[in-house]
Design an enzyme around this catalytic site. Sequence first.
Site, short mmCIF file in Angstrom:
data_model
loop_
_atom_site.label_atom_id
_atom_site.label_comp_id
_atom_site.label_asym_id
_atom_site.label_seq_id
_atom_site.Cartn_x
_atom_site.Cartn_y
_atom_site.Cartn_z
N GLU A 119 166.72 120.42 -20.43
CA GLU A 119 166.38 121.56 -19.56
C GLU A 119 167.00 122.88 -20.04
OE1 GLU A 119 169.99 120.66 -16.38
OE2 GLU A 119 168.41 122.10 -15.98
N ARG B 165 186.98 89.73 -10.15
CA ARG B 165 187.26 91.16 -9.99
C ARG B 165 186.00 91.95 -9.61
NH1 ARG B 165 190.82 91.79 -15.51
NH2 ARG B 165 192.86 91.53 -14.55
N GLY C 200 174.39 110.83 -16.89
CA GLY C 200 173.14 111.14 -16.20
C GLY C 200 173.16 112.49 -15.53
N ARG D 125 175.27 107.70 -26.00
CA ARG D 125 174.49 108.65 -26.80
C ARG D 125 174.55 108.34 -28.29
NH1 ARG D 125 176.28 114.14 -24.38
NH2 ARG D 125 176.79 114.62 -26.53
N ASP E 257 169.40 111.67 -20.06
CA ASP E 257 169.42 111.71 -18.59
C ASP E 257 168.04 111.47 -17.96
OD1 ASP E 257 172.05 112.45 -19.00
OD2 ASP E 257 171.67 114.59 -18.74
#
Length: 349
Positions: free
Chosen positions: A104, A164, A172, A282, A129
């Site tokens: 964006e 656990r 994101g 990534r 994302d």
Amino acid sequence: MGKRVALLTGGGDCPGLNAVIRAVTRRSLDRGYEVVGAREGWRGLVEGRFQPLDDRTISGILPRGGTILGTTRTNPYKEEGGVDRVLMNLAAEGLDALVAVGGEDTLGVASRLHEEHGFPVVGVPKTIDNDLSATDYTFGFDTAVTIATEAIDRLHTTAESHNRVMVVEVMGRHTGWIAVMSGMAGGADVILIPEHPITIEEACADIERRHARGKDFSIVVVSEGYELTYASGETQQIAQEPAATDQFGHVRLGGVGHVLATEIESRTGFETRVTVLGHVQRGGTPTPRDRILATRYGLQAADLVHEERWGTMAALRGDDIVAVPLREAVAELKTVPPAFYEAAKTFFG
Ligand code: F6P
């Protein structure tokens, strides 16, 4: 007439960038065009730093993560004289077109330059994302989800061995796409995302219900952008210190997993551990799906340049690669639809 085409990769890197570079370059060279790469995103356009792209440069890069051109979060609109320098360097390099590969922020700059200055640019939607509108998926997302899912699978066995609760924090930014997709694929017992924030009390109740059924371990996936939300209505966003913003006004998220784990352990009494996946999501080689999507986007972008359809972006609609206005892609964030999250919730607790 032959064109001189520039290409830049901006914003956070993601697997598949090199596949786009390869596809744009190959198709453009086949047309007899010249191709150059701008170094490190918009910074390359501002500073006039370019490198030639030819058959040799793109050889062997398809499966490589990262970007051979480098990337930064430079915003020309925030640099002194930045936009003028971009326009000047475009002319000085004799460039006829720019392919901007980004999310964006990078594409927001491209869209604005096009609308304000008639800049000859086409876009390619990139981000792990998956929060860009006007396309079904961005490339890089599938790889991130694959990595997160594998991590969740691995955490299952150690969680079960020790009885656990395992909290997994995924990236994101302000959308929960990676969390909801990897959480569903990995069979998470609770998923917390920014768009549809369940409360800490609800999350703990889910975990306790599960334990009451005899399941002594739980996997909790939390998106970095989830704001801690309490039944009282209080909310708190966790960001990294110092809380400085980048040139696009984003704070560095991260750390919510630790606060959430402390809350879960103190409220339920169950031993809890945290894994923050961070930039592992990534890194490395793209999945086959991302390689193919990135390649198809790159070919489409090269065709849009050939047809001089400036101000457009390659996008995925169903199985088809189409062209959409850049303006549409950056108008608003694409969030996880409520129905999608409801489907994931079926398996909570
Ligand atoms: O936009 C991609 C992304 O990985 C986000 O999920 C995350 O919040 C951000 O970038 C991290 O940015 P940086 O690489 O600057 O730490």
